[in-house]
Design an enzyme around this catalytic site. Structure first.
Site, PDB file in Angstrom:
ATOM      1  N   ARG A  37      -3.627  19.116   3.990  1.00 31.44           N
ATOM      2  CA  ARG A  37      -4.186  20.460   3.946  1.00 31.44           C
ATOM      3  C   ARG A  37      -3.974  21.171   2.610  1.00 31.44           C
ATOM      4  O   ARG A  37      -4.932  21.658   2.009  1.00 31.44           O
ATOM      5  CB  ARG A  37      -3.579  21.322   5.067  1.00 31.44           C
ATOM      6  CG  ARG A  37      -4.263  22.662   5.235  1.00 31.44           C
ATOM      7  CD  ARG A  37      -3.611  23.484   6.335  1.00 31.44           C
ATOM      8  NE  ARG A  37      -3.561  22.766   7.594  1.00 31.44           N
ATOM      9  CZ  ARG A  37      -2.957  23.229   8.695  1.00 31.44           C
ATOM     10  NH1 ARG A  37      -2.351  24.401   8.660  1.00 31.44           N
ATOM     11  NH2 ARG A  37      -2.949  22.534   9.800  1.00 31.44           N
ATOM     12  N   HIS A  83     -14.152  17.292   9.878  1.00 28.61           N
ATOM     13  CA  HIS A  83     -13.069  18.271   9.733  1.00 28.61           C
ATOM     14  C   HIS A  83     -12.949  19.096  11.014  1.00 28.61           C
ATOM     15  O   HIS A  83     -13.619  20.128  11.161  1.00 28.61           O
ATOM     16  CB  HIS A  83     -13.360  19.190   8.535  1.00 28.61           C
ATOM     17  CG  HIS A  83     -12.175  19.932   8.020  1.00 28.61           C
ATOM     18  ND1 HIS A  83     -11.106  19.330   7.393  1.00 28.61           N
ATOM     19  CD2 HIS A  83     -11.871  21.256   8.025  1.00 28.61           C
ATOM     20  CE1 HIS A  83     -10.220  20.230   7.034  1.00 28.61           C
ATOM     21  NE2 HIS A  83     -10.661  21.420   7.411  1.00 28.61           N
ATOM     22  N   TYR A 127     -27.186  33.008   6.622  1.00 26.92           N
ATOM     23  CA  TYR A 127     -28.104  33.589   5.643  1.00 26.92           C
ATOM     24  C   TYR A 127     -28.138  32.808   4.322  1.00 26.92           C
ATOM     25  O   TYR A 127     -29.106  32.917   3.579  1.00 26.92           O
ATOM     26  CB  TYR A 127     -27.722  35.043   5.334  1.00 26.92           C
ATOM     27  CG  TYR A 127     -27.759  35.950   6.531  1.00 26.92           C
ATOM     28  CD1 TYR A 127     -28.940  36.173   7.234  1.00 26.92           C
ATOM     29  CD2 TYR A 127     -26.612  36.587   6.976  1.00 26.92           C
ATOM     30  CE1 TYR A 127     -28.978  37.003   8.333  1.00 26.92           C
ATOM     31  CE2 TYR A 127     -26.637  37.431   8.079  1.00 26.92           C
ATOM     32  CZ  TYR A 127     -27.823  37.633   8.756  1.00 26.92           C
ATOM     33  OH  TYR A 127     -27.854  38.455   9.847  1.00 26.92           O
TER      34      TYR A 127
END
Length: 734
Positions: A37, A83, A127
């Site tokens: 991570r 993921h 968007y």
């Protein structure tokens, strides 16, 4: 120990100490955080989430020539296939890869609102659209040619790359930052042209030192530009050890105005500093009169950054104004360098500049060799098929007869010409038009070209010198494709203390009264406070110190942990309100208490005394601190700090015994434990005072009335004596 037997319905009970169970599980969590991570891989510079985003977009064929796709689609592919974490974390990582003010070389071409340097967030993923940039393509060049290892995804339904081929040193080019369990990483961005030049130097001279590399890579190259004012020695040490930092300042210029005036225009911001927050902070400094040289600030930015700063007076020098703002605001920041990365085996470690570049070059050589082996297999297979076609052209009529007349042409071809099954299948699948004369010439030319290529590939795969030479050629091609001018200027370290006196010269000298409450709220009232009883405090709070001073003075704040802090009187809040907490201005420990508040007098001397009964005389000028953390002056619990305004010292302990001795018996020192003032069998020092022998000391009784001590000479003795019982009612001097 109680023995637990598993219940018959199939449950499972593990009998082990809770401490062992928790420590083992926490260790597993910590290792997972470190390796999966927070820390980047030294070879490709990616954390798993970024690598998975890159690979998923490559699998979706979102190359620079393709049309962009919705980010929601990309995030969904990454989350569903590679993921298994929240969509917000994936989208945040994708957005950062697209921001040209966060990445020196953006890897995602974002279309839509991807945030800005003011700190505004990106639009929702439904968007925005994205695709890969040419730089990202270079990082994945050869990934479909067995250049790197693959591993199963989290659900074993697919595979993902362990590392990317990395055509350029992305770890140093774009930098990285992250916080794991017990460790963190912070790597600044650099100029890829300089990094590749440094790699070429290592290929020519593997024994090159870090100093040789720093001559090529003088420092970080941030995407927002700015001016790095860290000294060469500090940058060299940071690159040598992998730990350090660099001071980064905004780029500014002086723009002359009419009638001798001027304004300062900031055109580049320090890395990761939000412009709108900086403007708000500067306006706050003006409002609270903490920036006495700054008159106004305006944000006139459009496409380019344009932050206008106006001086309070045209007589203020531009350099002096900016130096004061560098100290007070984020116009100057310090970017930490901690090159903590995972090596090829997944082991975390702090590497220097040379070690990082060497690891990248070794990775590139391994990628080159693997791609060469992959290509050798393909070339050998193609040559094998072409050999079959050459046999066909030598025996064309017989081959046509066999195909037309035999019931099992494949078996007959294999038996008649000694072909393999692969060659026979390829011949039978060949169209008649390919048997023309021109095709025969094409096949011969291809055969010769592939034989030459095969010879070169075999030589390359077995000769390290040729491998390193090819690595250098590949890097040079990448350099030509990615070269860009340096944005961050590397300047010499600046001694800001040289401007301190000039800044203070512009502070108006006005009389004030410093008010510090019991709960640590401090403010400055104009002039003299005639009646302290009229002062207002927060509920439950009251007056602790009332100190007359001037706005040009420095205030000394002594804490019980032995530290003395320095505050500029001009930076105190106005006396109209309750002020502000002192702990916001200095790094005062939570358990420490304020012992004294004084106005600094240049050339003066202070008596520093500890609770244990030790003390010394300290020159005031040596007690001034330049940092928020103050200066450690006393080793032990500080009890009192008072100005030496006499020739005798009077002490009193918990045993109510008093002692008086000459000040001359105390040593003068800048810091330490000091010498014993009064000897105590039990307890310690309660109070101390300095007085002039010509007038005698005073003390305060239980009714807060001040009393004279005319017969004080009866208590006169040697320093470190036990003293004698004090006058009736004497408990403290102040």
């Amino acid at each position: 120990m109680t023995i637990h037997t598993p219940p018959p319905e199939g449950g499972r009970i593990i009998d082990e100490p809770m401490s062992e169970a928790l420590s083992r599980r926490y260790l597993a969590y910590a290792l997972s955080t470190i390796t999966n991570r927070a820390l980047p891989d030294v070879r490709d510079g990616f954390k798993p989430v970024h690598r998975r985003i890159m690979y998923a977009m490559q699998q979706m064929r979102l190359n620079p020539q393709a049309a962009a796709r919705k980010c929601a689609k990309v995030v969904g592919e990454v989350m569903g296939g590679y993921h298994p974490h929240g969509d917000a974390s994936i989208y945040d990582a994708l957005v950062r890869l697209a921001q040209d003010f966060s990445q020196r070389y953006p890897l995602v071409d974002g279309q839509g609102n991807f945030g800005n340097i003011d700190g505004d967030n990106a639009a929702a993923m439904r968007y925005t659209e994205c695709k890969l940039t040419p730089a990202a393509v270079l990082l994945m060049d050869g990934i479909d040619q067995d250049a790197v290892d693959f591993k199963p995804t989290y659900d074993d339904q697919d595979e993902e790359p362990v590392v990317l081929p990395a055509g350029f040193p992305n770890l140093l080019a774009n930098g990285s930052s992250g916080i794991a369990v017990g460790m963190a990483t912070s790597i600044p961005p650099h100029n890829v042209g300089e990094l590749i030049d440094a790699c070429q130097l290592l290929l020519e001279r593997p024994d090159a030192t870090t100093e040789d590399l720093v001559a090529i890579v003088p420092g970080p190259d941030f995407p927002t530009g700015g001016v790095a004012v860290e000294g060469h020695a500090s940058i060299l040490e940071a690159y040598e050890t992998g730990r350090g930092g660099v001071r980064l300042r905004a780029r500014w210029e002086r723009v002359p105005l009419d009638r001798g005036g001027y304004q300062i225009v900031v055109t580049e911001m320090p890395y990761q500093v939000g412009k709108s927050k900086l403007v708000a902070d500067l306006a706050d400094l003006i409002e609270h009169k903490k920036a006495p040289l700054l008159g106004d600030v305006r944000d006139e930015s459009a496409e380019d950054i344009r932050l206008v700063l106006e001086p309070k007076s045209r007589t203020v020098e531009a350099d002096v104004l900016m130096e004061s703002l560098f100290k007070l605001s984020d116009l100057e920041v310090r970017f930490p360098i901690n090159m903590n990365v995972l090596d090829g085996t997944g082991t975390p470690g702090v590497l220097g500049l040379k070690a990082c570049l060497q690891a990248f070059l070794e990775h590139r050589r391994e990628v080159l060799v693997r791609r060469a082996h992959w290509r050798i297999e393909r070339v050998e297979k193609r040559l094998h098929l072409l050999e079959g076609l050459r046999i066909v052209f030598l025996n064309l009529d017989e081959v046509i007869r066999i195909v037309r007349e035999e019931e099992q042409p494949k078996a007959v071809l294999i038996a008649r010409f000694g072909l393999t099954e692969l060659q026979a299948d390829f011949i039978l699948d060949t169209r008649l038009r390919q048997l023309a004369r021109i095709e025969e010439m094409t096949i011969e030319n291809e055969f010769k070209a592939l034989m030459e290529e095969l010879s070169g590939l075999r030589s390359l795969s077995t000769t390290p010198a040729k491998q390193w030479k090819q690595v250098g050629k590949d890097l040079e091609a990448v350099r030509k494709a990615m070269v860009s001018p340096r944005r961050t200027t590397i300047a010499e370290a600046v001694d800001s203390s040289a401007f301190a006196a000039a800044v203070e010269a512009f502070i108006p000298r006005e009389a004030i009264t410093v008010i510090l409450s019991e709960r640590g709220w401090i403010r400055a009232a104009k002039g003299k406070v005639e009646d302290p009883s009229e002062l207002k405090f927060k509920e439950g709070d009251s007056l602790a110190w009332l100190v007359p001073a001037y706005t040009t003075d420095k205030l000394l704040v002594a804490a019980s942990d032995g530290r003395i802090f320095t505050i500029g009187a001009d930076k105190l809040a106005s006396g109209r309100g309750h002020g502000e907490p002192l702990r916001l201005m200095i790094d005062l420990d939570e358990k420490a208490e304020i012992v004294a508040l004084l106005s600094h007098q240049p050339g003066g001397k202070l008596l520093v005394a500890s609770r244990a009964g030790y003390g010394f005389i300290a020159p005031e000028d040596e007690l001034l601190a330049q940092k928020r953390g103050g200066k450690q002056v006393l080793n032990g619990e500080l009890k009192a700090v008072l100005r030496v305004a006499g020739d005798h010292v009077a002490t009193i302990g918990d045993n109510i015994k008093a002692l008086i001795f000459p000040v001359a018996e105390l040593p003068e020192m800048g810091r330490g434990k000091g010498v014993k003032l009064q000897n105590y069998k039990q307890g310690g020092l309660v109070d101390v005072t300095v007085f002039d022998g010509a007038h005698g000391p005073e003390w305060v009784d239980g009714g807060a009335r001040r009393r004279n001590w005319p017969d004080w000479k009866d208590w006169l003795g040697k320093r470190a004596g036990a003293g004698r019982q004090g006058p009736r009612g004497l408990r403290k001097f102040r």
